[in-house]
Design a protein around this motif. Structure first.
Motif, PDB file in Angstrom:
ATOM      1  N   LEU A 142       0.826  -1.209   0.000  1.00  0.00           N
ATOM      2  CA  LEU A 142       0.000   0.000   0.000  1.00  0.00           C
ATOM      3  C   LEU A 142       0.859   1.258   0.000  1.00  0.00           C
ATOM      4  N   GLN A 143       1.947   1.238   0.762  1.00  0.00           N
ATOM      5  CA  GLN A 143       2.807   2.424   0.839  1.00  0.00           C
ATOM      6  C   GLN A 143       3.376   2.792  -0.526  1.00  0.00           C
ATOM      7  N   ARG A 144       3.594   1.801  -1.357  1.00  0.00           N
ATOM      8  CA  ARG A 144       4.131   2.066  -2.696  1.00  0.00           C
ATOM      9  C   ARG A 144       3.170   2.892  -3.546  1.00  0.00           C
ATOM     10  N   LYS A 145       1.875   2.733  -3.325  1.00  0.00           N
ATOM     11  CA  LYS A 145       0.877   3.364  -4.195  1.00  0.00           C
ATOM     12  C   LYS A 145       0.029   4.417  -3.477  1.00  0.00           C
ATOM     13  N   CYS A 146       0.326   4.680  -2.218  1.00  0.00           N
ATOM     14  CA  CYS A 146      -0.462   5.647  -1.449  1.00  0.00           C
ATOM     15  C   CYS A 146       0.406   6.788  -0.946  1.00  0.00           C
ATOM     16  N   LYS A 147       1.408   7.159  -1.716  1.00  0.00           N
ATOM     17  CA  LYS A 147       2.334   8.204  -1.277  1.00  0.00           C
ATOM     18  C   LYS A 147       1.692   9.582  -1.278  1.00  0.00           C
ATOM     19  N   GLN A 148       0.554   9.728  -1.971  1.00  0.00           N
ATOM     20  CA  GLN A 148      -0.123  11.020  -1.986  1.00  0.00           C
ATOM     21  C   GLN A 148      -0.925  11.265  -0.719  1.00  0.00           C
ATOM     22  N   PHE A 149      -1.080  10.240   0.112  1.00  0.00           N
ATOM     23  CA  PHE A 149      -1.814  10.388   1.357  1.00  0.00           C
ATOM     24  C   PHE A 149      -0.937  11.057   2.408  1.00  0.00           C
ATOM     25  N   LYS A 150      -1.584  11.800   3.303  1.00  0.00           N
ATOM     26  CA  LYS A 150      -0.828  12.483   4.347  1.00  0.00           C
ATOM     27  C   LYS A 150      -0.416  11.542   5.469  1.00  0.00           C
ATOM     28  N   ALA A 151      -1.010  10.327   5.506  1.00  0.00           N
ATOM     29  CA  ALA A 151      -0.619   9.325   6.498  1.00  0.00           C
ATOM     30  C   ALA A 151      -0.318   8.023   5.773  1.00  0.00           C
ATOM     31  N   SER A 152       0.819   7.428   6.068  1.00  0.00           N
ATOM     32  CA  SER A 152       1.173   6.161   5.445  1.00  0.00           C
ATOM     33  C   SER A 152       0.291   5.043   5.977  1.00  0.00           C
ATOM     34  N   PRO A 153      -0.001   4.048   5.145  1.00  0.00           N
ATOM     35  CA  PRO A 153      -0.713   2.862   5.641  1.00  0.00           C
ATOM     36  C   PRO A 153       0.031   2.261   6.821  1.00  0.00           C
ATOM     37  N   LYS A 154      -0.727   1.792   7.807  1.00  0.00           N
ATOM     38  CA  LYS A 154      -0.105   1.318   9.041  1.00  0.00           C
ATOM     39  C   LYS A 154      -0.668  -0.037   9.438  1.00  0.00           C
ATOM     40  N   ALA A 155       0.223  -0.998   9.695  1.00  0.00           N
ATOM     41  CA  ALA A 155      -0.189  -2.318  10.156  1.00  0.00           C
ATOM     42  C   ALA A 155      -0.564  -2.258  11.625  1.00  0.00           C
ATOM     43  N   LYS A 156      -1.771  -2.715  11.945  1.00  0.00           N
ATOM     44  CA  LYS A 156      -2.225  -2.807  13.328  1.00  0.00           C
ATOM     45  C   LYS A 156      -2.478  -4.277  13.666  1.00  0.00           C
ATOM     46  N   THR A 157      -3.037  -4.536  14.836  1.00  0.00           N
ATOM     47  CA  THR A 157      -3.192  -5.927  15.270  1.00  0.00           C
ATOM     48  C   THR A 157      -4.081  -6.732  14.332  1.00  0.00           C
ATOM     49  N   ASN A 158      -5.231  -6.160  13.950  1.00  0.00           N
ATOM     50  CA  ASN A 158      -6.213  -6.930  13.189  1.00  0.00           C
ATOM     51  C   ASN A 158      -6.380  -6.495  11.744  1.00  0.00           C
ATOM     52  N   ALA A 159      -5.657  -5.469  11.319  1.00  0.00           N
ATOM     53  CA  ALA A 159      -5.821  -4.977   9.951  1.00  0.00           C
ATOM     54  C   ALA A 159      -4.691  -4.020   9.615  1.00  0.00           C
ATOM     55  N   VAL A 160      -4.613  -3.656   8.341  1.00  0.00           N
ATOM     56  CA  VAL A 160      -3.727  -2.582   7.891  1.00  0.00           C
ATOM     57  C   VAL A 160      -4.629  -1.402   7.552  1.00  0.00           C
ATOM     58  N   THR A 161      -4.363  -0.251   8.175  1.00  0.00           N
ATOM     59  CA  THR A 161      -5.265   0.897   8.091  1.00  0.00           C
ATOM     60  C   THR A 161      -4.690   1.986   7.208  1.00  0.00           C
ATOM     61  N   LEU A 162      -5.551   2.537   6.366  1.00  0.00           N
ATOM     62  CA  LEU A 162      -5.202   3.665   5.503  1.00  0.00           C
ATOM     63  C   LEU A 162      -6.082   4.840   5.900  1.00  0.00           C
ATOM     64  N   GLU A 163      -5.453   5.900   6.424  1.00  0.00           N
ATOM     65  CA  GLU A 163      -6.177   7.077   6.900  1.00  0.00           C
ATOM     66  C   GLU A 163      -6.203   8.156   5.817  1.00  0.00           C
ATOM     67  N   TYR A 164      -7.384   8.737   5.611  1.00  0.00           N
ATOM     68  CA  TYR A 164      -7.533   9.878   4.716  1.00  0.00           C
ATOM     69  C   TYR A 164      -7.550  11.157   5.539  1.00  0.00           C
ATOM     70  N   ALA A 165      -6.965  12.228   5.009  1.00  0.00           N
ATOM     71  CA  ALA A 165      -7.023  13.522   5.686  1.00  0.00           C
ATOM     72  C   ALA A 165      -8.445  14.058   5.737  1.00  0.00           C
ATOM     73  N   SER A 166      -9.319  13.543   4.888  1.00  0.00           N
ATOM     74  CA  SER A 166     -10.717  13.982   4.894  1.00  0.00           C
ATOM     75  C   SER A 166     -11.498  13.346   6.027  1.00  0.00           C
ATOM     76  N   GLY A 167     -10.858  12.449   6.797  1.00  0.00           N
ATOM     77  CA  GLY A 167     -11.504  11.959   8.000  1.00  0.00           C
ATOM     78  C   GLY A 167     -11.831  10.486   8.019  1.00  0.00           C
ATOM     79  N   TYR A 168     -12.062   9.865   6.851  1.00  0.00           N
ATOM     80  CA  TYR A 168     -12.432   8.459   6.889  1.00  0.00           C
ATOM     81  C   TYR A 168     -11.201   7.576   6.708  1.00  0.00           C
ATOM     82  N   HIS A 169     -11.379   6.289   6.978  1.00  0.00           N
ATOM     83  CA  HIS A 169     -10.260   5.372   6.824  1.00  0.00           C
ATOM     84  C   HIS A 169     -10.746   4.012   6.308  1.00  0.00           C
TER      85      HIS A 169
END
Length: 425
Positions: free
Chosen positions: A109-136
């Motif tokens: 995801l990090q390879r293709k989501c560089k335009q996002f203000k937050a990098s995709p992050k691996a958590k316990t139960n999922a990998v999360t992608l945060e949008y600056a617009s508020g949703y994830h």
């Protein structure tokens, strides 16, 4: 209390549901388009990862989950949508180490989501992608193995370890019970979610717990206002004697820790308080204004009249003079190293961010003071604290609507002041 004596506000209640609660098909389709775009990004990033690492990891299936799949998302979630999707691999084509699997998806995801203000992050139960617009978007990872006896797949979820879980099971269960209720369960779940989110500082159970409780205790009535009232009353009575919540498919508890248990206790308490606010609906002398005010107090929504709670923006009216002389900036870092203005973030901030506050006053001053006011269930042990200096750092720890107040002093006199809302989901 008899249903026959409940004040009839059906038309207005239905308008509230249609205009302010139910998400339109167009908006649902927009969320699904965002999901599709990010699935494409994941597949493209995984292809690059394979080329560089001489691997052949391949997504075999994509399954929509959560409130979008069950269509229980509400308008109150605007700019804070939680999109859940399961990505499925063959067991023979993915590492056994769950941390390794999540790091692969994070990398892709990090390879293709560089335009996002937050990098995709691996958590316990999922990998999360945060949008600056508020949703994830949460990418839950599964592996599947063919059962050669019945030719069906068996699934395992990638968490702290691999655990048996069917990614379609909850969706199938909800469709079955909702269809059996003539789609009424979905309507009541949406309304209950509106109540649970009526105070941003409340720590309340998630949509699955609410859906299970509504499915258990649905009280079918012709009028939507009666059906909602009777269902939440039945849920409250159920929680009075039994606060355990079981997965309707596996029969296992979905309250995994003390925090989950506390959320259910909070729901019971707040339903009890909310039902008390609606008691006037059963008075013989109840008027339409009385009924409107009762639902206003219950939902805390502008549809029913003026907001009950003063918004934090109204606190700005109390600011001291010359706030423009502060030259205040608030920069958010979501863990990527890049910072951007707090004003750019739509909706509420996720937890885990750092906020850098700085002032460069244009007036003579002797001291800069920062005052944090936290609100809500999670902030009970840290409702208020102060710091000094032109620059301070705070972290988003507690769900709720909070404030940071900056005061600039010359001697003992405040010469400039500003209140900054900090809203966290």
């Amino acid at each position: 209390m008899s249903l026959l004596t409940m004040f009839d506000l059906e038309k207005k209640f239905t308008s509230f549901y249609t205009d302010c609660v139910k998400l339109s098909d167009q908006e649902i389709n927009s969320l699904r388009e965002k999901k599709r775009k990010n699935i494409d990004r994941l597949k493209e990033g995984l292809s690059e990862y394979n080329d560089e690492n001489d691997t052949e990891y391949k997504i075999m299936d994509v399954i929509e989950q959560g409130s979008v799949a069950m269509r229980t998302v509400t308008q109150h979630d605007k700019k804070e949508y939680d999109i859940d999707v399961a990505v499925v691999f063959n067991s023979s084509n993915i590492p056994d180490d769950t941390k390794k699997v999540k790091s692969i998806i994070e990398d892709a995801l990090q390879r293709k989501c560089k335009q996002f203000k937050a990098s995709p992050k691996a958590k316990t139960n999922a990998v999360t992608l945060e949008y600056a617009s508020g949703y994830h978007i949460d990418f839950a990872i599964y592996r599947r193995t063919m059962n050669f006896y019945d030719r069906n797949f068996e699934y395992e979820h990638c968490g702290s370890e691999w655990r048996s879980r069917d990614p379609k099971a909850i969706n199938n269960w909800f469709k079955e019970v909702n269809d059996a209720s003539d789609k009424n369960i979905r309507r009541v779940v949406r309304l209950l979610k509106m109540f649970c989110k009526s105070n941003p500082g409340w720590l309340m159970p998630g949509g699955l717990v609410q859906s299970i409780l509504v499915a258990e205790r649905i009280q079918i009535r012709d009028r939507l206002d009666e059906m909602f009232y009777e269902t939440i009353k039945s849920i409250k009575e159920r929680l009075d004697y039994n606060k355990e919540i079981l997965n309707p498919v596996t029969g296992q508890s979905i309250l995994y820790n003390k925090k989950d248990e506390q959320k259910v206790k909070n729901l019971c308490t707040r339903l009890s308080n909310g039902i008390e606010k609606l008691a006037v609906l059963f008075d013989d002398i109840c008027t339409e204004d009385d009924a409107m005010n009762a639902w206003k107090n219950f939902f805390n929504h502008k549809f029913w009249g003026e907001d009950i709670q003063k918004s934090f923006s109204e606190n700005a009216m109390l600011e001291a003079r010359n706030e423009e002389l502060l030259r205040l900036t608030a920069l958010v870092n979501m863990g990527t190293g890049d910072s951007y203005s707090l004003e750019e973030f739509e909706g509420r901030l996720p937890k885990g961010c750092s906020i850098y506050f700085q002032v460069d006053p244009l007036v003579p001053y002797t001291k800069v003071e920062w005052i944090v006011h936290n609100y809500g269930d999670e902030a009970e042990g840290d409702l208020y604290h102060k710091k000094e200096g032109r620059t301070v750092v705070e972290h988003t720890k507690y769900r709720g609507n909070h404030t940071m107040t900056c005061k600039v002093y010359e001697g003992g006199r405040v010469v400039a002041q500003k209140v900054v809302p900090v809203n966290i989901r």
